[in-house]
Design a protein around this motif. Structure first.
Motif, PDB file in Angstrom:
ATOM      1  N   VAL A 207       0.779  -1.090  -0.131  1.00 52.21           N
ATOM      2  CA  VAL A 207      -0.006   0.409   0.221  1.00 52.21           C
ATOM      3  C   VAL A 207       0.918   1.317  -0.033  1.00 52.21           C
ATOM      4  CG1 VAL A 207      -1.885   1.396   1.154  1.00 52.21           C
ATOM      5  CG2 VAL A 207      -1.962  -0.962   1.130  1.00 52.21           C
ATOM      6  N   THR A 208       0.399   2.104  -1.049  1.00 52.87           N
ATOM      7  CA  THR A 208       1.268   3.514  -1.124  1.00 52.87           C
ATOM      8  C   THR A 208       0.204   4.473  -0.602  1.00 52.87           C
ATOM      9  OG1 THR A 208       2.753   2.691  -3.025  1.00 52.87           O
ATOM     10  CG2 THR A 208       2.469   4.877  -2.440  1.00 52.87           C
ATOM     11  N   LEU A 209       0.593   5.522   0.434  1.00 56.16           N
ATOM     12  CA  LEU A 209      -0.253   6.454   0.673  1.00 56.16           C
ATOM     13  C   LEU A 209       0.255   7.808   0.280  1.00 56.16           C
ATOM     14  CD1 LEU A 209      -0.581   4.913   4.362  1.00 56.16           C
ATOM     15  CD2 LEU A 209      -2.338   4.829   2.431  1.00 56.16           C
ATOM     16  N   MET A 210      -0.512   8.823   0.389  1.00 47.81           N
ATOM     17  CA  MET A 210      -0.354  10.206   0.100  1.00 47.81           C
ATOM     18  C   MET A 210      -0.938  10.899   1.496  1.00 47.81           C
ATOM     19  SD  MET A 210      -0.810  10.697  -3.694  1.00 47.81           S
ATOM     20  CE  MET A 210      -0.081  12.408  -4.076  1.00 47.81           C
ATOM     21  N   ARG A 211       0.108  11.796   2.079  1.00 46.26           N
ATOM     22  CA  ARG A 211      -0.374  12.714   2.936  1.00 46.26           C
ATOM     23  C   ARG A 211      -1.364  13.675   2.460  1.00 46.26           C
ATOM     24  NH1 ARG A 211       1.535  13.211   8.416  1.00 46.26           N
ATOM     25  NH2 ARG A 211       3.094  11.649   8.913  1.00 46.26           N
ATOM     26  N   LYS A 212      -1.135  14.196   1.387  1.00 47.30           N
ATOM     27  CA  LYS A 212      -1.935  15.240   0.559  1.00 47.30           C
ATOM     28  C   LYS A 212      -1.954  14.828  -0.746  1.00 47.30           C
ATOM     29  CE  LYS A 212      -2.391  20.177   0.154  1.00 47.30           C
ATOM     30  NZ  LYS A 212      -3.838  20.256   0.541  1.00 47.30           N
ATOM     31  N   PHE A 213      -3.286  14.874  -1.351  1.00 43.19           N
ATOM     32  CA  PHE A 213      -3.448  14.652  -2.808  1.00 43.19           C
ATOM     33  C   PHE A 213      -2.768  15.554  -3.570  1.00 43.19           C
ATOM     34  CE2 PHE A 213      -6.094  15.491  -6.377  1.00 43.19           C
ATOM     35  CZ  PHE A 213      -5.922  14.229  -7.183  1.00 43.19           C
ATOM     36  N   ASP A 214      -2.252  15.367  -4.603  1.00 42.55           N
ATOM     37  CA  ASP A 214      -1.668  16.017  -5.588  1.00 42.55           C
ATOM     38  C   ASP A 214      -1.995  15.315  -7.080  1.00 42.55           C
ATOM     39  OD1 ASP A 214       1.110  16.450  -7.641  1.00 42.55           O
ATOM     40  OD2 ASP A 214       0.274  18.345  -6.665  1.00 42.55           O
ATOM     41  N   PRO A 215      -2.647  15.977  -8.069  1.00 40.20           N
ATOM     42  CA  PRO A 215      -3.012  15.416  -9.252  1.00 40.20           C
ATOM     43  C   PRO A 215      -1.575  14.802  -9.967  1.00 40.20           C
ATOM     44  CG  PRO A 215      -4.147  17.365  -8.975  1.00 40.20           C
ATOM     45  CD  PRO A 215      -3.120  17.318  -7.801  1.00 40.20           C
ATOM     46  N   GLU A 216      -0.880  15.562 -10.114  1.00 45.82           N
ATOM     47  CA  GLU A 216       0.222  14.955 -11.101  1.00 45.82           C
ATOM     48  C   GLU A 216       1.090  14.078 -10.254  1.00 45.82           C
ATOM     49  OE1 GLU A 216       4.218  16.305 -14.016  1.00 45.82           O
ATOM     50  OE2 GLU A 216       3.029  17.787 -12.801  1.00 45.82           O
ATOM     51  N   GLY A 217       1.061  14.417  -8.822  1.00 48.37           N
ATOM     52  CA  GLY A 217       2.052  13.418  -7.915  1.00 48.37           C
ATOM     53  C   GLY A 217       1.338  12.086  -7.903  1.00 48.37           C
ATOM     54  N   THR A 218       0.017  11.979  -7.916  1.00 41.38           N
ATOM     55  CA  THR A 218      -0.848  10.666  -8.193  1.00 41.38           C
ATOM     56  C   THR A 218      -0.492   9.830  -9.168  1.00 41.38           C
ATOM     57  OG1 THR A 218      -2.689  11.545  -6.893  1.00 41.38           O
ATOM     58  CG2 THR A 218      -2.863   9.514  -8.019  1.00 41.38           C
ATOM     59  N   LEU A 219      -0.265  10.596 -10.557  1.00 43.41           N
ATOM     60  CA  LEU A 219       0.259   9.737 -11.614  1.00 43.41           C
ATOM     61  C   LEU A 219       1.631   9.576 -11.722  1.00 43.41           C
ATOM     62  CD1 LEU A 219      -1.470  11.990 -14.590  1.00 43.41           C
ATOM     63  CD2 LEU A 219      -2.507   9.976 -13.227  1.00 43.41           C
ATOM     64  N   GLU A 220       2.516  10.327 -10.999  1.00 42.30           N
ATOM     65  CA  GLU A 220       3.870   9.870 -10.756  1.00 42.30           C
ATOM     66  C   GLU A 220       4.033   8.825  -9.837  1.00 42.30           C
ATOM     67  OE1 GLU A 220       7.972   9.559  -9.561  1.00 42.30           O
ATOM     68  OE2 GLU A 220       6.082  10.263  -8.245  1.00 42.30           O
ATOM     69  N   LEU A 232      -9.868   6.695  -5.692  1.00 43.99           N
ATOM     70  CA  LEU A 232      -9.987   7.972  -6.229  1.00 43.99           C
ATOM     71  C   LEU A 232     -11.517   8.461  -5.621  1.00 43.99           C
ATOM     72  CD1 LEU A 232      -8.591   8.157  -9.732  1.00 43.99           C
ATOM     73  CD2 LEU A 232      -7.534   9.028  -7.421  1.00 43.99           C
ATOM     74  N   VAL A 233     -11.785   9.880  -5.463  1.00 46.19           N
ATOM     75  CA  VAL A 233     -13.146  10.265  -5.635  1.00 46.19           C
ATOM     76  C   VAL A 233     -13.242  11.143  -6.617  1.00 46.19           C
ATOM     77  CG1 VAL A 233     -13.258  10.126  -2.909  1.00 46.19           C
ATOM     78  CG2 VAL A 233     -12.150  12.276  -3.905  1.00 46.19           C
ATOM     79  N   PRO A 234     -14.447  11.616  -7.214  1.00 47.08           N
ATOM     80  CA  PRO A 234     -14.859  12.374  -8.337  1.00 47.08           C
ATOM     81  C   PRO A 234     -13.821  13.580  -8.425  1.00 47.08           C
ATOM     82  CG  PRO A 234     -16.638  11.013  -7.734  1.00 47.08           C
ATOM     83  CD  PRO A 234     -15.562  10.615  -6.691  1.00 47.08           C
ATOM     84  N   THR A 235     -13.820  14.439  -7.085  1.00 48.50           N
ATOM     85  CA  THR A 235     -13.033  15.689  -7.088  1.00 48.50           C
ATOM     86  C   THR A 235     -11.581  15.263  -7.323  1.00 48.50           C
ATOM     87  OG1 THR A 235     -14.361  16.381  -5.278  1.00 48.50           O
ATOM     88  CG2 THR A 235     -12.242  17.210  -5.523  1.00 48.50           C
ATOM     89  N   MET A 236     -10.976  14.245  -6.999  1.00 49.90           N
ATOM     90  CA  MET A 236      -9.616  13.904  -7.472  1.00 49.90           C
ATOM     91  C   MET A 236      -9.636  13.556  -8.990  1.00 49.90           C
ATOM     92  SD  MET A 236      -8.604  11.260  -4.431  1.00 49.90           S
ATOM     93  CE  MET A 236      -7.996  12.086  -2.749  1.00 49.90           C
ATOM     94  N   MET A 237     -10.646  12.814  -9.502  1.00 51.83           N
ATOM     95  CA  MET A 237     -10.708  12.600 -10.917  1.00 51.83           C
ATOM     96  C   MET A 237     -10.867  13.944 -11.772  1.00 51.83           C
ATOM     97  SD  MET A 237     -13.413   9.297 -10.667  1.00 51.83           S
ATOM     98  CE  MET A 237     -13.450   8.982 -12.260  1.00 51.83           C
ATOM     99  N   ARG A 238     -11.731  14.647 -11.486  1.00 49.12           N
ATOM    100  CA  ARG A 238     -11.647  16.039 -11.846  1.00 49.12           C
ATOM    101  C   ARG A 238     -10.495  16.878 -12.019  1.00 49.12           C
ATOM    102  NH1 ARG A 238     -12.873  19.745 -15.048  1.00 49.12           N
ATOM    103  NH2 ARG A 238     -14.780  21.553 -14.581  1.00 49.12           N
TER     104      ARG A 238
END
Length: 486
Positions: A207-220, A232-238
């Protein structure tokens, strides 16, 4: 994979014996193998024991997420306690009310100045633990106690009805396998991120976690760790969808087998965009409450055949009830959604600080929806958020979905405000970027092409502040109160 009913307290030791140097969990540069997770949680568990925690206790985890949340959760299991994740962003009043309900034997915090009274830091618990020797096997009577921060004005704790033992279904319902590599970029104080991260760990996934969501950081991270399962939640998807194409194309996402979205309605245009991008078989959705009486799942291929659905019941039973309390048997007829566990199933939860809305053994979470001819469920909105204007029912989620189709709109919140003529008027709060200005008139013109006159916002407010948090949650009741307070 552990056998059914295996004690959760022994999960780290079990996996450490099979794959000691495999990474169990990582977050922002911190990384724990199964051996280290086992030893770290032993030490923190001994610290909790010295603080007076014993079997049956609740331990509040007022942590921002990350590796320490996972260590602390397993430490709770090792002393027979139930972990209670708690958002550190709640108000002092909300935190106080929830702690009064939980009566925790200990509170674990990230820092001494966390603002949560009576807390002990994870580092302090490690010091108190002194040794990482194994503890006796013990099973907590409940494996989790998620909290509601009071979006309805009534904070509550939802104590799981299941003991802290392994159940393969927890991973299977999400399509998680032991060989998967999960990425959960949402805060673990919310039930779904916590539940999916723990289900993955229970079954042996990384499991990989993120303390704070970041759009490009998620893809990276998907690229770097060959992520196969993404929450994801739709806000993140947007926000990911809004990235420039050259950034999205820069990252290899070919390892993604499943992308799940939950927690808030997903606009159909956005779901179609993700299906077009990654493929219909990759995109999945789950609908269900923390209470877990019943729930639906649906993949992208089914959704394309039934646009807008949240799926058919995967566990438990679901029905629609009209305003008179009678079962709705006609397809495409809206009513209140009621759920119950499958016959002879154990009670899935117990409230602390609230009472369920119950009707002859069925319970409502307050959603309005309907079934189609094939038994697929479609949601309209929360009953408590419905706006009655001029005697007509208006569902905010429908209006919000139309508004976020505008390319400059990041999110929206639609509420009813008092109106002398119609009783309530539809008021839209629209989140945009300061770097991408858009006028109220432009938003109104956009809405006019997508909504019937009675559904269009009568007043529009532009905001550059986030309306939803990283769990996709939004408090319409609080937004409304702020705007009608004298």
């Amino acid at each position: 994979m552990p056998p059914e009913e295996f004690p959760l307290c022994d999960i780290p030791k079990y996996h450490a014996g099979v794959m000691p140097q495999t990474v169990a969990v990582r977050c922002d540069g911190d990384e724990l193998t199964w051996t280290r997770l086992h030893r770290e949680s032993n030490r923190v568990a001994r610290g909790l024991r010295r603080c007076g925690v014993s079997t049956g206790s609740i331990v509040t985890l007022a942590l921002p997420g990350g590796v320490d949340m996972i260590v602390s959760a397993f430490a709770c299991y090792k002393v027979g306690a139930t972990p209670q994740p708690l958002s550190t962003k709640l108000t002092e009043r909300e935190i106080g009310e929830i702690l009064a309900l939980a009566e925790p034997a200990a509170i674990v915090v990230d820092a001494a100045d966390s603002g949560v009274p009576g807390g002990a830091t994870v580092d302090r618990l490690r010091e108190l633990g002194a040794t990482d020797e194994d503890l006796p096997t013990v099973v907590a009577p409940s494996w989790k106690a998620p909290t509601s921060g009071g979006s309805t004005g009534r904070p509550k704790i939802i104590l799981s009805g299941r003991p802290a033992t392994y159940r393969a279904f927890d991973a299977e319902v999400w399509g998680i396998g032991s060989a998967d590599r999960l990425l959960v970029p949402a805060p673990l104080h919310h039930n779904a991120p916590f539940g999916t991260a723990m289900a993955g760990l229970f079954t042996g996934a990384t499991v990989t976690l993120m303390r704070k969501f970041d759009p490009e950081g998620t893809l990276e991270l998907v690229n770097r760790h060959a992520i196969s399962w993404l929450y994801l939640v739709p806000t993140m998807m947007r926000r990911i969808h809004a990235l420039p194409d050259e950034i999205k194309q820069r990252h290899d996402l070919s390892g993604l087998r499943s992308v799940w979205h939950v927690a808030e309605p997903c606009p159909p245009w956005l779901k179609r965009a993700w299906i077009d991008w990654l493929g219909a078989d990759v995109i999945w959705e789950l609908y269900g409450g923390t209470e877990a009486q019943a729930g639906c799942t649906v993949n992208g291929r089914e959704w394309l055949a039934h646009p807008g659905t949240v799926g058919r019941a995967t566990w438990g039973e679901i029905k629609i009830v009209d305003v008179d309390g009678a079962d709705v048997t006609t397809p495409r007829t809206a009513g209140e959604v009621y759920l119950r566990p499958a016959p002879e199933s154990p009670e899935p939860y117990r409230y602390i600080g609230a009472e369920a809305k119950e009707l002859d053994g069925w319970e409502s979470l307050g959603d309005v929806g309907e079934f189609d001819e094939d038994g697929y469920l479609y949601l309209h909105d929360r009953l408590s958020d419905m706006i009655i204007a001029g005697g007509v029912n208006i569902y905010p989620a429908e209006v919000e979905s139309a508004l976020v189709e505008h390319p400059a709109v990041l999110s929206s919140a639609v509420i009813g405000l008092p109106d002398a003529d119609s009783g309530n008027r539809v008021h839209a709060i629209v989140e945009t970027s300061a770097a991408d200005p858009v006028s109220e008139a432009e938003i109104a013109a956009h809405a006019a092409t997508r909504l019937a006159p009675h559904k269009r916002p009568k007043t529009i407010e532009i905001s550059h502040e986030p309306l939803r948090d990283d769990t996709g949650k939004m408090r319409r009741s609080a937004l409304r109160s702020e705007r009608i307070s004298p």
